[in-house]
Write an enzyme that holds these catalytic residues in place. Structure first.
Site, short mmCIF file in Angstrom:
data_model
loop_
_atom_site.label_atom_id
_atom_site.label_comp_id
_atom_site.label_asym_id
_atom_site.label_seq_id
_atom_site.Cartn_x
_atom_site.Cartn_y
_atom_site.Cartn_z
N ASP A 77 12.93 53.72 -9.97
CA ASP A 77 12.54 54.32 -11.06
C ASP A 77 10.84 54.55 -11.67
O ASP A 77 10.36 54.99 -11.92
CB ASP A 77 13.44 53.30 -12.29
CG ASP A 77 14.72 53.89 -12.41
OD1 ASP A 77 14.78 55.03 -11.85
OD2 ASP A 77 15.48 53.03 -12.33
N HIS A 163 19.74 40.31 -10.07
CA HIS A 163 21.15 41.12 -8.49
C HIS A 163 20.66 41.34 -6.69
O HIS A 163 19.66 41.10 -6.74
CB HIS A 163 21.31 42.36 -9.30
CG HIS A 163 22.27 42.86 -8.87
ND1 HIS A 163 23.54 42.49 -9.58
CD2 HIS A 163 22.79 43.67 -8.02
CE1 HIS A 163 24.91 42.99 -8.79
NE2 HIS A 163 24.12 43.79 -7.69
N HIS A 165 19.82 42.63 -3.86
CA HIS A 165 19.59 43.83 -3.51
C HIS A 165 18.52 43.78 -2.48
O HIS A 165 17.50 42.45 -2.59
CB HIS A 165 19.03 44.72 -4.86
CG HIS A 165 17.98 44.18 -5.73
ND1 HIS A 165 17.58 42.72 -6.00
CD2 HIS A 165 16.47 44.93 -5.59
CE1 HIS A 165 16.44 43.16 -6.70
NE2 HIS A 165 15.53 43.71 -6.16
N GLN A 167 15.17 46.75 -0.86
CA GLN A 167 14.56 47.71 -1.66
C GLN A 167 14.08 48.57 0.23
O GLN A 167 13.82 48.16 1.10
CB GLN A 167 12.99 47.27 -2.37
CG GLN A 167 13.35 47.13 -3.02
CD GLN A 167 11.87 47.35 -4.18
OE1 GLN A 167 10.96 47.95 -4.13
NE2 GLN A 167 11.24 45.59 -4.62
N HIS A 280 11.73 45.96 11.46
CA HIS A 280 10.56 46.96 11.85
C HIS A 280 11.31 47.07 13.32
O HIS A 280 11.97 46.42 14.15
CB HIS A 280 9.61 45.83 12.38
CG HIS A 280 8.52 45.45 11.50
ND1 HIS A 280 7.82 45.16 11.57
CD2 HIS A 280 8.56 45.62 10.03
CE1 HIS A 280 6.37 44.72 11.15
NE2 HIS A 280 7.78 44.67 9.66
N HIS A 300 11.64 39.29 10.32
CA HIS A 300 10.97 38.71 10.32
C HIS A 300 11.34 38.62 8.40
O HIS A 300 11.92 39.63 7.75
CB HIS A 300 9.89 39.43 9.64
CG HIS A 300 8.61 39.91 11.41
ND1 HIS A 300 8.35 38.78 12.07
CD2 HIS A 300 8.38 40.99 11.37
CE1 HIS A 300 8.02 39.56 13.16
NE2 HIS A 300 7.20 40.75 12.63
N MET A 315 -0.55 29.61 0.74
CA MET A 315 -1.73 30.80 1.50
C MET A 315 -2.82 30.95 0.96
O MET A 315 -2.24 32.06 0.28
CB MET A 315 -0.60 31.41 2.63
CG MET A 315 0.44 31.58 3.31
SD MET A 315 -0.06 30.78 5.05
CE MET A 315 1.19 30.08 6.17
N TYR A 318 -8.63 28.47 2.74
CA TYR A 318 -8.21 28.95 4.33
C TYR A 318 -7.64 29.84 5.54
O TYR A 318 -8.53 30.72 5.88
CB TYR A 318 -8.01 27.59 4.69
CG TYR A 318 -8.95 27.70 6.02
CD1 TYR A 318 -9.87 27.22 6.39
CD2 TYR A 318 -7.95 27.68 7.11
CE1 TYR A 318 -10.51 27.24 8.57
CE2 TYR A 318 -7.87 27.79 8.76
CZ TYR A 318 -9.46 27.77 9.17
OH TYR A 318 -10.78 27.63 10.13
O1 LIG Z 1 9.16 46.16 -6.86
P1 LIG Z 1 9.19 45.24 -7.76
O2 LIG Z 1 10.62 44.40 -6.89
O3 LIG Z 1 9.52 45.07 -8.77
O4 LIG Z 1 7.87 44.23 -6.66
C1 LIG Z 1 7.81 43.19 -6.02
O5 LIG Z 1 7.60 43.17 -4.56
C2 LIG Z 1 6.93 44.90 -4.32
C3 LIG Z 1 6.77 45.14 -2.76
O6 LIG Z 1 6.32 43.95 -2.31
C4 LIG Z 1 5.53 44.17 -4.73
O7 LIG Z 1 3.87 45.46 -4.22
C5 LIG Z 1 4.87 43.73 -6.22
O8 LIG Z 1 3.74 43.30 -6.40
C6 LIG Z 1 6.92 42.74 -6.30
O9 LIG Z 1 6.69 42.71 -7.75
O1 LIG Z 2 -6.45 21.31 0.80
P1 LIG Z 2 -5.88 21.33 -0.14
O2 LIG Z 2 -6.16 22.17 -1.31
O3 LIG Z 2 -4.59 19.89 -0.65
O4 LIG Z 2 -4.43 22.23 0.35
C1 LIG Z 2 -4.61 23.70 0.21
O5 LIG Z 2 -5.18 24.69 0.35
C2 LIG Z 2 -5.19 24.39 1.81
C3 LIG Z 2 -6.75 25.41 2.75
O6 LIG Z 2 -6.18 26.59 2.30
C4 LIG Z 2 -4.21 25.29 2.33
O7 LIG Z 2 -3.80 25.50 3.88
C5 LIG Z 2 -2.92 24.50 1.62
O8 LIG Z 2 -1.54 25.11 1.97
C6 LIG Z 2 -3.35 24.37 -0.15
O9 LIG Z 2 -2.02 23.85 -0.72
#
Ligand SMILES: O=P(O)(O)O[C@H]1O[C@H](CO)[C@@H](O)[C@H](O)[C@H]1O
Ligand SMILES: O=P(O)(O)O[C@H]1O[C@H](CO)[C@@H](O)[C@H](O)[C@H]1O
Lengths: 350, 350
Positions: A77, A163, A165, A167, A280, A300, A315, A318
């Site tokens: 929607d 639920h 699902h 997409q 993919h 994946h 992530m 760094y």
């Molecule tokens: O469509 P949804 O499930 O509400 O939204 C989710 O998946 C989308 C596709 O990966 C993303 O763009 C959105 O940021 C996320 O919240």
């Molecule tokens: O080193 P920190 O601040 O504890 O850890 C953070 O930053 C790092 C670098 O981006 C990442 O690898 C870790 O996953 C995140 O938790």
């Protein structure tokens, strides 16, 4: 001293994305004092009269859902991709390039009940999901260059509805990830004369070190180049270009492989394991007529959890600015998953 | 009907990463019923005897921090990159490629107090931070190919300590993002004879549409190809290859530009705005002797928030498997930020 991949930092190459991941296994010893996520909500009612995905309910656009018994597909929607939109004029400036995008977004419910997930569904119900994926693909692939089936599972993965699902977003363009995969699989094929991921599947099958689940037709591994802690690559062991090429027998054993490794996912931290996953396969639309033999179908799975049901891998800095970094090795992650029970923690005491 | 970028979906090209982003502005109308993040903790004590980043405290390795008054740099106690490690033997298999990685990880505190952030610091204190970045760079760039300065701000960005700080990870290898940027800037330079981002800065300065803050030496824009809702690209207006090439006058106006746009960030949702940021400049180490004229210094800011202090953009399924997608356009985001007050919401009523 001799090199030990479970002790000494190193880089591993991802041949699908032509990039590297930094593996720092010694870092597992680090204590965690950062953000702890909310545990997944476990008390989901089987039916909620206000949930737009449940059978028979009315969605925000006023349409009523079928009173479906198996799977159910409808148009999103609030689609990110619409079919008929004005096309942007070319900018002519290399720094401000714009291109048209057309597409279609669908939502597919896996099951009439809100409180089940794939690993808790019966074999036959999972086969229904696979069949529906294929039906939707068959239809959409005629008009679109790329049909992306994906599932965001769990609130932590931005899933806004519990639920079960997934997409399907189909587009007139080849998205970045598809373009990268296409290019890298093609280069390998030109060099070695065999599909890259078919070679990969057979080498993983021989080694077993990163295998979680394997049967006659499918193998699920934590790939050598995994970035997410418990990332999984699921792929057929014979050359299959698209989901639509899978045989009846292969569907059956795909359902079995999925149920098994998704059960292990849930058992790892005794929680409904969150992830984003997607299929993919070779590009479609006009590319149905071109040579795409370098492609091997694969899925994946990118799950965010690292240490427990509430401590994820971030992530961030760094990783976003430089390069993905992981702590435990792919082999360590695979071993953990492999050794988990094949009975789901929710049903094993019944 | 005429194409309106604020209404009609389209793709935009990111020339630094050679990839596209899907812009779907019509999707802003979608209601949000998914995960809501915890608001940032606002009550941080200026000093906490158990916080390993505070002046005079003892860290987990038993070392005591200096009783520092300005900034403070120390070696990360749990470094993802170590300097002397066993090197992996070559695998000889294109599907299982491994490479050595050596490096150093440092932590840098911005200020002795835990309850301040960059926009709440004085001009002189921000200049101190810039000076320290440069000192650390000057030292580490002699031994390492890439020195990544980055800040994870906010628990939502995996920051495990509220004390204002950043990290510096230096490596023997060029990380993925650096390699991509390097390649794409080089291609542009070879084609047009000018640094790509210098051209970009001057075009953005002329247009003003995506500018948030601009002064004599620096410009901060929401880049045309932004993926995160309020992403910012901060860069000098003359050709500067590395942070270490910035003049005294430029440091001064960088501190001003940072204070201004970071204040706007906080004012947007009246919260200490989370983000991951990092500096990218020409490669170092042996590359200090090579021609890196295609490089233009810049900082990326990637903030996750979308709608409010607690509703973020999830980069999940489609984004991870296919292509980043955004709702509001870069121009809409820039306009919002540009129009916010330049006085911080926390200090404006004092
Ligand atoms: O469509 P949804 O499930 O509400 O939204 C989710 O998946 C989308 C596709 O990966 C993303 O763009 C959105 O940021 C996320 O919240
Ligand atoms: O080193 P920190 O601040 O504890 O850890 C953070 O930053 C790092 C670098 O981006 C990442 O690898 C870790 O996953 C995140 O938790």
């Amino acid at each position: 001293m001799e090199f030990d991949p479970n002790e000494h930092q190193h880089l591993r190459y991802n041949p699908l994305r032509d990039e590297w991941v930094l593996v720092s296994p010694h870092r597992l010893k680090r204590p965690w004092s950062g953000q702890v996520d909310k545990p997944q909500e476990e008390e989901i009612p089987p039916y909620d009269p206000h949930n737009p995905l449940c059978p028979g309910n009315i969605r925000s656009n006023g349409c009523r859902n079928e009173d479906y018994k198996k799977t159910f597909v409808f148009d999103n929607d609030f689609p990110a991709l619409q079919e008929d939109v004005c096309k942007p004029p070319e900018s002519g400036d290399p720094l401000f390039q714009v291109a048209p995008a057309a597409g279609q977004c669908k939502v597919m419910c896996f099951h009439p009940l809100s409180n089940v997930t794939l690993p808790l569904m019966s074999h036959q119900e999972i086969v229904e999901v696979i069949n529906k994926w294929i039906t939707v693909m068959q239809e959409m692939m005629l008009s679109f260059k790329w049909v992306q089936i994906f599932e965001n599972k769990g609130a932590i993965m931005g899933c806004s509805n519990p639920h079960p699902h997934c997409q399907i977003w189909a587009s007139s363009y080849l998205p970045n990830e598809a373009r990268l995969s296409d290019r890298n699989q093609k280069q390998y094929y030109e060099k070695f004369g065999r599909p890259m991921l078919l070679d990969y599947a057979s080498k993983e099958s021989k080694s077993g070190k990163r295998t979680i689940v394997e049967n006659k037709h499918w193998i699920a591994v934590v790939p050598y180049w995994a970035t997410w802690p418990y990332q999984v690559l699921l792929l057929p062991k014979r050359h299959v270009m698209r989901l639509t090429d899978v045989t009846e027998e292969e569907k059956d054993s795909l359902a079995k492989a999925m149920k098994l490794f998704l059960t292990k996912y849930d058992n790892l931290f005794q929680v409904s394991f969150p992830y984003s996953m997607g299929w993919h396969g070779a590009p479609t639309g006009a590319d149905l007529e071109t040579d795409t033999n370098h492609w091997q179908l694969h899925a994946h799975y990118y799950p965010p959890l690292l240490r427990s049901a509430t401590v994820r891998k971030f992530m961030v800095g760094y990783e976003m600015l430089a390069q993905p970094q992981r702590d435990l090795t792919a082999e360590q992650a695979a071993e953990k998953l492999r050794n988990l029970p094949i009975e789901h923690y929710k049903t094993s005491f019944k």
